[in-house]
Design a protein around this motif. Structure first.
Motif, PDB file in Angstrom:
ATOM      1  N   ASP A 114      -6.995   2.906   0.643  1.00 42.80           N
ATOM      2  CA  ASP A 114      -6.165   3.970   1.139  1.00 42.80           C
ATOM      3  C   ASP A 114      -7.916   2.934   2.005  1.00 42.80           C
ATOM      4  OD1 ASP A 114      -4.888   5.015   0.364  1.00 42.80           O
ATOM      5  OD2 ASP A 114      -5.497   6.867  -0.782  1.00 42.80           O
TER       6      ASP A 114
ATOM      7  N   SER B 257      -7.536   6.494  -3.160  1.00 36.99           N
ATOM      8  CA  SER B 257      -9.484   6.182  -2.772  1.00 36.99           C
ATOM      9  C   SER B 257      -9.879   5.255  -3.112  1.00 36.99           C
ATOM     10  CB  SER B 257      -9.320   7.190  -1.613  1.00 36.99           C
ATOM     11  OG  SER B 257      -8.249   6.914  -1.089  1.00 36.99           O
TER      12      SER B 257
ATOM     13  N   ARG C 282      -4.011  11.282   0.427  1.00 39.00           N
ATOM     14  CA  ARG C 282      -4.550  10.503  -0.079  1.00 39.00           C
ATOM     15  C   ARG C 282      -4.795  10.257  -1.838  1.00 39.00           C
ATOM     16  NH1 ARG C 282      -4.838   6.434   4.369  1.00 39.00           N
ATOM     17  NH2 ARG C 282      -7.059   6.653   4.812  1.00 39.00           N
TER      18      ARG C 282
ATOM     19  N   TRP D 276      -4.088   0.823   8.115  1.00 36.67           N
ATOM     20  CA  TRP D 276      -5.370   0.916   7.874  1.00 36.67           C
ATOM     21  C   TRP D 276      -6.000   1.855   9.576  1.00 36.67           C
ATOM     22  CZ3 TRP D 276      -7.846  -2.867  11.450  1.00 36.67           C
ATOM     23  CH2 TRP D 276      -7.292  -3.708  11.477  1.00 36.67           C
TER      24      TRP D 276
ATOM     25  N   MET E 138      -0.461   3.977   1.906  1.00 31.31           N
ATOM     26  CA  MET E 138      -0.697   5.208   2.764  1.00 31.31           C
ATOM     27  C   MET E 138       0.397   5.748   3.716  1.00 31.31           C
ATOM     28  SD  MET E 138      -4.040   2.888   4.311  1.00 31.31           S
ATOM     29  CE  MET E 138      -3.923   0.971   3.728  1.00 31.31           C
TER      30      MET E 138
ATOM     31  N   ASN F 179       1.069  -1.341   0.359  1.00 33.38           N
ATOM     32  CA  ASN F 179      -0.163   0.027  -0.034  1.00 33.38           C
ATOM     33  C   ASN F 179       0.777   1.878   0.428  1.00 33.38           C
ATOM     34  OD1 ASN F 179       0.584   0.705   2.925  1.00 33.38           O
ATOM     35  ND2 ASN F 179       0.178  -1.076   3.292  1.00 33.38           N
TER      36      ASN F 179
END
Ligand code: DNO
Length: 398
Positions: free
Chosen positions: A241, A255, A252, A116, A111, A109
């Protein structure tokens, strides 16, 4: 369409310390797992030997390593500071080593700072089961009144600001300290026991990294690793995200459909693809999940299936796999059509994502991996498996 169109049934496995064993996973009817070499620090090399050990360990239980989840990207790479060149070199080498051992599918990811985020990991449902929950006002208490992030109010509605203030005002000092710890402890991307100051320092690394800058860093990452992946036949899959909207002032960039479009176009390659996570994506009402499968299908390499229930006040909780706002039967119908067109070596693996904590799992010690108890996921998988069989049957008996 025949049963070849069915997605490959898998579970996530957190390695030897996971309270859910490989035997449990086998008994749930899985053919493979999504797992990572969690003992190797972010940025360091995954050697062929370490990869092979894991492959062999899974094989003892008749399981394949269906997807790497995740080959983590270090903060140095995301921020392009410190050791990032060495970490990129390790990332390329790790991709090569995974592919050489027959593990070509790699999730990651992009992020910043955190994976998360939820505000409650044990939200009680009326039936006594527990699930993961996000309350923006509760998060706002943390961000606006405890962390005191400058400008945080801009991310909240007036109703949420008022609710957050009321919640904060109603707490005494001891309750505030407890609340602070509770929020810091539920950031699953962060090691437990992080202090407010170290958390501020983590966020500070992203000062000056706005959306455009983060996208640029992401493009540079893809340019650095995708050619290697393509050469060795590996496929990278970015996880959306979660939640799919800005938090803590961090940018972000994965998304929405338009984000994913930009990602696959930034560095076009069969090796630059997506992990389609219906749970993360459905926390936004404007994500058209079935349309995304139709339009982005050729870039989708693997799937996470779950659903969330969004509420008008901006809160959401993780619904049972067949409930909530994501229309899982409709998404599954599209995924089966898509999978039917994929070549044999690129059939989509899926895992039921986060499940409820229910039945005997409620009597066990709390699982260190929130959302990953066995029974709730087993229920989810059973429902998803039945749905797949039903859809294949219906397509053959029109
Ligand atoms: C949550 C997961 C994420 C995911 C990573 C991928 O349960 O879906 O933690 O594994 O974001 O890098």
């Amino acid at each position: 369409m025949n049963s070849d169109a069915m997605l490959k049934e898998c579970f996530r496995w957190f390695g030897p310390n996971d309270p859910v064993s490989l035997q449990d996973i086998r008994q749930c009817g899985c053919m493979g797992v999504f797992t990572s070499l969690h003992h190797i620090p972010y940025g360091e090399l995954w050697t062929r030997e370490e990869v092979r050990k894991r492959v062999d360990q899974l094989a003892e239980y008749g399981l394949e390593w269906s997807a790497v989840e995740s080959l983590p990207i270090s903060e140095a790479i995301r921020t392009r500071t410190g050791d990032f060149e060495r970490h990129l070199e390790n990332y390329r080498k790790s991709i090569e080593n995974l592919a050489a051992e027959g593990v070509p599918l790699i999730i990651y990811n992009f992020m910043p700072a955190l994976d998360w985020v939820r505000t409650d990991l044990a939200w009680k449902m009326p039936d006594g089961s527990e699930c993961l929950h996000f309350d923006p006002a509760r998060f706002g208490v943390f961000e606006m009144h405890i962390l005191k992030r400058p400008g945080a109010e801009k991310d909240y509605t007036p109703a949420q600001i008022a609710k957050a203030k009321a919640m904060f005002d109603a707490m005494d000092e001891a309750e505030r300290a407890k609340f602070e710890k509770a929020i810091l402890d539920v950031f699953p991307g962060v090691k437990m026991g992080v202090t407010l100051d170290s958390f501020r320092a983590m966020l500070a690394k992203y000062d000056g990294i706005d959306e455009a800058k983060l996208r640029e860093h992401y493009r540079l990452f893809l340019e650095a690793v995708v050619p290697t992946a393509e050469r060795v036949g590996a496929r990278l899959a970015v996880h959306p995200d979660d939640p799919p909207f800005p938090i803590l002032g961090l940018a972000r960039i994965a998304s929405t459909e338009s984000d994913f479009r930009q990602i696959v176009e930034m560095v076009p390659s069969p090796a630059n693809g997506l992990c389609f996570c219906t749970g993360s994506l459905s926390a936004r009402g404007d994500n058209d999940l079935t349309g995304m499968v139709q339009r982005l299908g050729k870039h989708i390499h693997c799937v996470h299936l779950r659903s969330v229930q969004r509420n008008p006040d901006g809160t959401f909780y993780e619904a049972a796999h067949m409930e909530g706002c994501a229309n899982i039967p409709a998404v599954m119908a599209e995924l089966l059509k898509l999978n039917d067109t994929k070549p044999a070596d690129a059939k989509l693996p899926m895992r039921p994502d986060h499940g409820r904590r229910l039945l005997d799992d409620l009597k066990k010690p709390v699982n260190p991996n929130p959302g990953y108890d066995c029974l709730g996921r087993m229920k989810g998988l059973a429902e998803l498996r039945g749905l797949m069989h039903g859809l294949v049957y219906a397509s053959q008996n029109k």
